[in-house]
Design a protein around this motif. Structure first.
Motif, mmCIF file in Angstrom:
data_model
loop_
_atom_site.group_PDB
_atom_site.id
_atom_site.type_symbol
_atom_site.label_atom_id
_atom_site.label_comp_id
_atom_site.label_asym_id
_atom_site.label_seq_id
_atom_site.Cartn_x
_atom_site.Cartn_y
_atom_site.Cartn_z
ATOM 1 N N UNK A 48 73.972 59.357 39.622
ATOM 2 C CA UNK A 48 73.627 58.465 40.722
ATOM 3 C C UNK A 48 72.378 57.661 40.413
ATOM 4 N N UNK A 49 71.361 58.320 39.849
ATOM 5 C CA UNK A 49 70.114 57.628 39.503
ATOM 6 C C UNK A 49 70.367 56.572 38.449
ATOM 7 N N UNK A 50 71.121 56.934 37.391
ATOM 8 C CA UNK A 50 71.420 55.985 36.318
ATOM 9 C C UNK A 50 72.194 54.798 36.869
ATOM 10 N N UNK A 51 73.168 55.079 37.757
ATOM 11 C CA UNK A 51 73.967 54.009 38.353
ATOM 12 C C UNK A 51 73.102 53.056 39.165
ATOM 13 N N UNK A 52 72.205 53.615 39.970
ATOM 14 C CA UNK A 52 71.333 52.780 40.797
ATOM 15 C C UNK A 52 70.371 51.966 39.954
ATOM 16 N N UNK A 53 69.862 52.570 38.872
ATOM 17 C CA UNK A 53 68.969 51.823 37.985
ATOM 18 C C UNK A 53 69.707 50.648 37.360
ATOM 19 N N UNK A 54 70.958 50.888 36.949
ATOM 20 C CA UNK A 54 71.732 49.804 36.335
ATOM 21 C C UNK A 54 71.988 48.685 37.336
ATOM 22 N N UNK A 55 72.203 49.042 38.621
ATOM 23 C CA UNK A 55 72.391 48.007 39.634
ATOM 24 C C UNK A 55 71.126 47.200 39.851
ATOM 25 N N UNK A 56 69.983 47.890 39.861
ATOM 26 C CA UNK A 56 68.714 47.200 40.083
ATOM 27 C C UNK A 56 68.372 46.293 38.909
ATOM 28 N N UNK A 57 68.627 46.768 37.699
ATOM 29 C CA UNK A 57 68.232 46.006 36.518
ATOM 30 C C UNK A 57 69.219 44.892 36.202
ATOM 31 N N UNK A 58 70.490 45.059 36.569
ATOM 32 C CA UNK A 58 71.500 44.077 36.249
ATOM 33 C C UNK A 58 71.907 44.161 34.792
ATOM 34 N N UNK A 59 72.961 43.425 34.459
ATOM 35 C CA UNK A 59 73.473 43.436 33.094
ATOM 36 C C UNK A 59 72.559 42.640 32.177
ATOM 37 N N UNK A 60 72.440 43.100 30.955
ATOM 38 C CA UNK A 60 71.681 42.355 29.954
ATOM 39 C C UNK A 60 72.548 41.212 29.431
ATOM 40 N N UNK A 61 71.965 40.039 29.163
ATOM 41 C CA UNK A 61 72.787 38.911 28.684
ATOM 42 C C UNK A 61 73.497 39.172 27.360
ATOM 43 N N UNK A 62 73.044 40.166 26.593
ATOM 44 C CA UNK A 62 73.700 40.453 25.311
ATOM 45 C C UNK A 62 74.835 41.466 25.443
ATOM 46 N N UNK A 63 75.050 42.016 26.647
ATOM 47 C CA UNK A 63 76.126 42.989 26.832
ATOM 48 C C UNK A 63 77.470 42.370 26.449
ATOM 49 N N UNK A 64 78.252 43.098 25.662
ATOM 50 C CA UNK A 64 79.568 42.620 25.251
ATOM 51 C C UNK A 64 79.559 41.745 24.025
ATOM 52 N N UNK A 65 78.372 41.413 23.511
ATOM 53 C CA UNK A 65 78.248 40.588 22.311
ATOM 54 C C UNK A 65 78.035 41.468 21.080
ATOM 55 N N UNK A 66 78.351 40.920 19.922
ATOM 56 C CA UNK A 66 78.101 41.567 18.634
ATOM 57 C C UNK A 66 77.031 40.796 17.885
ATOM 58 N N UNK A 67 76.010 41.484 17.428
ATOM 59 C CA UNK A 67 74.929 40.822 16.687
ATOM 60 C C UNK A 67 75.421 40.364 15.317
ATOM 61 N N UNK A 68 75.049 39.150 14.956
ATOM 62 C CA UNK A 68 75.389 38.589 13.646
ATOM 63 C C UNK A 68 74.244 38.900 12.686
ATOM 64 N N UNK A 69 74.512 39.560 11.559
ATOM 65 C CA UNK A 69 73.422 39.855 10.616
ATOM 66 C C UNK A 69 72.771 38.570 10.095
ATOM 67 N N UNK A 70 71.445 38.544 10.060
ATOM 68 C CA UNK A 70 70.697 37.386 9.572
ATOM 69 C C UNK A 70 69.940 37.754 8.298
ATOM 70 N N UNK A 71 69.875 36.807 7.384
ATOM 71 C CA UNK A 71 69.057 36.945 6.182
ATOM 72 C C UNK A 71 68.106 35.767 6.114
ATOM 73 N N UNK A 72 67.201 35.803 5.153
ATOM 74 C CA UNK A 72 66.245 34.704 4.988
ATOM 75 C C UNK A 72 66.962 33.379 4.756
ATOM 76 N N UNK A 73 68.151 33.432 4.136
ATOM 77 C CA UNK A 73 68.892 32.204 3.839
ATOM 78 C C UNK A 73 69.369 31.495 5.100
ATOM 79 N N UNK A 74 69.490 32.205 6.207
ATOM 80 C CA UNK A 74 69.924 31.587 7.465
ATOM 81 C C UNK A 74 68.824 30.768 8.127
ATOM 82 N N UNK A 75 67.569 30.982 7.726
ATOM 83 C CA UNK A 75 66.436 30.309 8.367
ATOM 84 C C UNK A 75 66.022 29.100 7.526
#
Length: 215
Positions: free
Chosen positions: A14-41
């Motif tokens: 219940x506490x975890x559920x309520x905390x998640x409601x208060x904090x809301x979803x993170x914008x990165x939820x459901x996304x996959x991080x793309x690996x970055x190297x120095x060559x990408x910059x």
């Protein structure tokens, strides 16, 4: 499992559920991080000055600066001065992509684009986040946030290509959404890129913890 253990487990859920409601979803939820190297910059800077005179990368912080009378990034360009990270090798034309980074803009910097999605059907860019007198705006128009000077802020810029939408989050809170500007080859950029008018002579932004996501 005894009654007491079940009750403790119930309270924990219940506490975890309520905390998640208060904090809301993170914008990165459901996304996959793309690996970055120095060559990408890929760093774009005034073509006639050494890199270290407009860019530094120390202790995980990329510092980019430019002057209003600087040259463009190559001799054949007629664009405004810039020192920007162009995310090389990460162009896209479909799907949902996201830029994330922690930015910092020092007091006095006004008029530069600090984040953008380059590419559009009939324009150079799909979205630009620009700083004017400490306020963040969509290009030179819609106000997105105020009091942005001299503090670190988290930027999440999400582009749903198939849905034709771009969404801006600041510090995990959705602040702005707009239609994109038509299908093209897109890529993210961050740094400082001077507007055509109403700019300070010196412009700077700093970036750390940059990530690219997709889904």
């Amino acid at each position: 499992m005894g009654f007491l253990n079940c009750y403790v487990l119930f309270l924990t859920v219940l506490v975890v559920f309520n905390i998640s409601l208060l904090c809301g979803a993170d914008p990165t939820d459901g996304f996959t991080e793309v690996p970055l190297t120095a060559a990408n910059f890929e760093i774009q800077r005034p073509y006639n000055v050494p890199l270290e005179e407009r860019y530094s990368f120390e202790n995980g912080v990329r510092r980019l600066w430019v002057f209003a009378d600087d040259k463009p990034h190559n001799p054949s360009s007629h664009t405004q001065p810039r020192t920007e990270v162009r995310f090389h090798g990460l162009d896209y034309s479909s799907g949902v992509w996201q830029f994330e980074g922690y930015g910092f803009v020092p007091n006095g910097t006004t008029g530069p684009s600090i984040v953008q999605i380059h590419g559009a059907a009939h324009d150079p860019s799909t979205i630009i986040l620009r700083i004017y007198d400490g306020d963040m705006r969509y290009y030179s128009g819609d106000l997105i946030a105020t009091n942005m000077y001299d503090k670190w802020f988290r930027v999440n810029l999400i582009h749903d290509v198939d849905g034709g939408k771009v969404t801006v989050f600041l510090d995990g809170v959705q602040k702005f959404e707009t239609n994109d500007r038509g299908l093209a080859q897109f890529y993210f950029k961050c740094g400082v890129y001077a507007a055509l008018s109403d700019i300070s002579y010196y412009m700077e932004s700093r970036w750390r913890d940059i990530k690219i996501y997709k889904k």
